[in-house]
Design an enzyme around this catalytic site. Sequence first.
Site, PDB file in Angstrom:
ATOM      1  CG  HIS A 111      -0.408   0.271   2.518  1.00 40.78           C
ATOM      2  ND1 HIS A 111      -0.052  -0.730   3.391  1.00 40.78           N
ATOM      3  CD2 HIS A 111      -0.128   1.431   3.161  1.00 40.78           C
ATOM      4  CE1 HIS A 111       0.419  -0.196   4.511  1.00 40.78           C
ATOM      5  NE2 HIS A 111       0.379   1.118   4.393  1.00 40.78           N
ATOM      6  CG  ASP A 141       0.175  -4.033   2.718  1.00 37.39           C
ATOM      7  OD1 ASP A 141       0.293  -3.535   1.579  1.00 37.39           O
ATOM      8  OD2 ASP A 141       0.155  -3.359   3.752  1.00 37.39           O
ATOM      9  CB  SER A 215       3.329   1.720   6.042  1.00 40.75           C
ATOM     10  OG  SER A 215       2.131   1.574   6.725  1.00 40.75           O
TER      11      SER A 215
END
Length: 462
Positions: A111, A141, A215
């Site tokens: 993402h 992911d 992230s």
Amino acid sequence: MMNKLKSAVVWLAGITLLTQVAVAALPFPWLGDDNQMPTLAPMLDQSKPAVVNIATRSEVRIQDNPLLNDPFFRRFFNLPEQQQPRTRQAQSLGSGVIVNAKEGLVLTNNHVIQRADEITVSLHDGRSFQAEVVGSDPATDVAVIRIPPENLTALPLADSDSLRVGDFVVAIGNPFGLGQTVTSGIVSALGRSGLGLEGYENFIQTDASINPGNSGGALVNLRGELVGINTAIFSPGQTGNIGIGFAIPSNLVKQITDQLLEHGEVRRAYLGVQMQDITPELAQAFGIEKNRGGAVVTNVIPGSAAEKAGLKVGDVVTAVDGVSLVNADNLRNTIGLLMVGQTIQLEIIRDGKAQTLTAEVTEAQRSAATQTGEVHPKLAGATFGDIEPSSPAYGKVEGIMLYSVQRGSPSWNAGLRSYDIVTSVNRQPVNNLEQFKQMVTNQPELLLNIVRENQAMFLLLR
């Protein structure tokens, strides 16, 4: 309860770990007899150069009201003909981890880079490189990108299966674009799933103070080895961090990375059954305990690994390789994270009696896919197909799947991305690939309703 849980899981562009750790009593190997204060600095001096900042830039189409694309509506209200679609520049920040210095391979979250037209990787020493995407897997992911292998430092991978609850861990990332930041905490839980965050989940939970921008960052042990890729937090009512963060285990990341490097995609294991959750009523009907977890088999695909293993409709699968199952999603998630060709033990209940079956999972067979550029020029560069039984969307969303899209192609420029699900064309529902091909043929423009990351949107291709 589950809906509340899923709504509380917040997607972020970042992650960090922050818990006040009582380190004074720890037997750190670098402590001497000179009364020096305990410190993580020696380990971090080796680890920090392997963690990078990632900045992405993308051109996003501004979605107009679908009514404005209706010629009749425009004529009725005497609206001028639309010009080229409007766009805007979007930017985001994230983190990444160098895991192969010789080849310049960097791990991050899908993402973080999913819709990026340009990816810039900034190193700890101030250097910056443009990165290319090697491959990505939205279902877990995980993404792999590549930068020039010029004097890089890589993090070694730890065996995440050896982690225990209570192990100390450290997170390194780029929260809020402030620059490299280090925080610490412990492993709070292992094997977290059912959060509705990914298609396939097996998270490390930490007591992390996680913030946007982290992230794809590194979760490391006290030896400076990578144990996970930080991904998301749990935040009821989006109130901010409350000390529950999630990371993808390094063993799963390595498995996905190896497949992306070898095949350019992830080849998922497939058992070949359709299932449903065990309810108290079904538990009584099948002669098992009311509170027993598991999944009841509702259909066995002919020729599948399940049929060869001897599974039958009405069997209740309660465990895989000795690990108890909670529900049908838990079984699908467990199978989807296995390696193709792996042999597993299935604990089942049949006619009220416990049995154990052995199955060798096979590769999920992709339905017939097609390059649609010949059908419609605006779809050039895209490969569509029916939704596979192994997909998390199977049986939940009606439509067709976009399995791949080439960067820079007409499909990419129109805003389509891999794993988009097309549910309608020009306001007509789509049920399968053949119907889709007929619906787009000879159409001057296409108004596609798509589902992306559990959100619906319209795209106009003209």
